[in-house]
Design a protein around this motif. Structure first.
Motif, mmCIF file in Angstrom:
data_model
loop_
_atom_site.group_PDB
_atom_site.id
_atom_site.type_symbol
_atom_site.label_atom_id
_atom_site.label_comp_id
_atom_site.label_asym_id
_atom_site.label_seq_id
_atom_site.Cartn_x
_atom_site.Cartn_y
_atom_site.Cartn_z
ATOM 1 N N ARG A 186 0.974 4.149 -2.972
ATOM 2 C CA ARG A 186 0.750 5.579 -2.715
ATOM 3 C C ARG A 186 1.960 6.405 -3.117
ATOM 4 O O ARG A 186 1.823 7.537 -3.592
ATOM 5 N N ARG A 242 -12.395 -3.065 6.359
ATOM 6 C CA ARG A 242 -11.067 -2.540 6.023
ATOM 7 C C ARG A 242 -9.967 -3.318 6.729
ATOM 8 O O ARG A 242 -8.860 -3.478 6.228
ATOM 9 N N LEU A 284 -7.708 -3.257 -0.865
ATOM 10 C CA LEU A 284 -6.652 -3.147 -1.858
ATOM 11 C C LEU A 284 -6.950 -3.945 -3.128
ATOM 12 O O LEU A 284 -6.756 -3.424 -4.238
ATOM 13 N N GLU A 330 0.836 -1.210 0.000
ATOM 14 C CA GLU A 330 0.000 0.000 0.000
ATOM 15 C C GLU A 330 0.862 1.247 0.000
ATOM 16 O O GLU A 330 0.595 2.215 -0.730
ATOM 17 N N GLN A 331 1.904 1.249 0.823
ATOM 18 C CA GLN A 331 2.790 2.403 0.882
ATOM 19 C C GLN A 331 3.476 2.629 -0.459
ATOM 20 O O GLN A 331 3.628 3.767 -0.920
ATOM 21 N N ILE A 363 -7.139 3.982 -1.984
ATOM 22 C CA ILE A 363 -6.464 3.375 -0.837
ATOM 23 C C ILE A 363 -6.582 4.272 0.384
ATOM 24 O O ILE A 363 -6.845 3.804 1.507
ATOM 25 N N GLU A 364 -6.390 5.577 0.213
ATOM 26 C CA GLU A 364 -6.525 6.509 1.326
ATOM 27 C C GLU A 364 -7.942 6.519 1.877
ATOM 28 O O GLU A 364 -8.153 6.718 3.083
ATOM 29 N N SER A 421 -1.524 -5.328 4.433
ATOM 30 C CA SER A 421 -0.720 -4.132 4.197
ATOM 31 C C SER A 421 0.481 -4.462 3.339
ATOM 32 O O SER A 421 0.840 -5.605 3.157
ATOM 33 N N ALA A 444 -1.487 -9.126 -2.614
ATOM 34 C CA ALA A 444 -2.301 -8.530 -1.554
ATOM 35 C C ALA A 444 -3.148 -9.563 -0.839
ATOM 36 O O ALA A 444 -3.367 -9.463 0.372
#
Length: 300
Positions: free
Chosen positions: A130, A295, A157, A126-127, A151-152, A300, A184
């Motif tokens: 982004r 969620r 995902l 995820e990081q 994602i935010e 992650s 994911a």
């Protein structure tokens, strides 16, 4: 006689314009995104632009058909002129869709390499996704930033990635998204190495498409020459040797002209189909997100 010809021309052009608009409405209006902008243009604005562009083309075809019908006295000649104005620009115009697809594949390769390098620095998936939204390649600006926004916003995902694949609408991107979705959902290892392999395959596909496009340019040039020569010959006969075309002034002559014009139109359409390469089918089906999934279940 001139009034009757003008009326027939108006009726024929109106009928042709109605058929074109009906077919366009039945097929739907294609909406193109503008990837070079920081924010997506509303779909209704893009749809309005497409409708206005089609309307201008239809109006130009009707006007050209009326003028041709009035000058020649042939209702069928006016109708064929209108059809030529509608179809010839699409036949002789360069295939921008193929160029856009090639640029999109190259952008997918660049974005995949960016994500690979980010994940290699021990960043989470995820990081890393982004992070790529900070400076995505041009054709993917809007899809990548929309992915980061999803994602935010807390979207799962896998769902966000499938929506991203729908935004890009490319089989090469589907391969990358499939790998990311598996990572994911199943915590797949060696993801950076897999992404590097997919990016290399995408670049090889770009090279292959560039070679194919170079060969297709020759075929497209031949189509332009044939279409241009045929239309120039027809216009030259009408303007420079009108007595030679007097047999077309009769009703039977108009029927023969309609048959000949239909054959030429079919031949031009066939040549255009030969020169064009259809877009490859996608690997993933259009996805509908499932917002009810919690969620916390997203890795992650």
């Amino acid at each position: 006689m001139n009034g009757a010809v003008l009326l027939c021309g108006l009726l024929g052009m109106g009928f042709a314009g109605g058929v074109v608009l009906a077919v366009a409405g039945w097929r739907g209006t294609p909406v193109r995104s503008e990837p070079d902008t920081d924010r997506a243009v509303p779909r209704w604005v893009l749809a309005a632009r497409e409708v206005m562009r089609h309307q201008r083309l239809v109006v130009g075809a009707v006007v050209a058909g009326i003028i041709a019908g009035a000058l020649t006295g042939w209702p069928v000649g006016g109708l064929l002129t209108a059809i030529a104005v509608l179809l010839v620009p699409r036949i002789v115009a360069p295939d921008r869709g193929a160029k856009e697809r090639t640029e999109r594949i190259e952008a997918v390769a660049v974005w995949t390499e960016m994500l690979r390098d980010t994940l290699s620095a021990a960043a989470g998936l995820e990081q890393g996704l982004r992070a790529t939204a900070a400076a995505p390649p041009g054709p993917l600006v809007v899809p990548v930033r929309a992915l980061a926004a999803r994602i935010e916003a807390g979207e799962r995902l896998p769902d966000a990635l499938r929506a991203f694949a729908d935004d890009v609408d490319d089989p090469t991107c589907d391969l990358v998204v499939t790998a990311l979705v598996l990572a994911a959902e199943r915590q797949a290892r060696q993801l950076p190495a897999l992404l590097g392999t997919l990016a290399e395959a995408a670049r090889e596909q770009v090279v292959m498409r560039l070679k194919v496009d170079a060969e297709r340019t020759r075929v497209h040039s031949s189509v332009r020459i044939v279409v241009g020569t045929t239309l120039a010959m027809a216009a030259g006969l009408v303007l420079l040797n009108r007595p030679y075309l007097d047999p077309f002034d009769t009703g039977t002559g108009q029927l023969v002209l309609a048959a000949a014009g239909s054959l030429f139109a079919l031949a031009f359409a066939w040549m255009a189909k030969i020169a064009a390469i259809p877009a490859p089918a996608r690997l993933l089906q259009p996805h509908t997100a499932t917002p009810e999934t919690p969620r916390e279940a997203m890795p992650s």
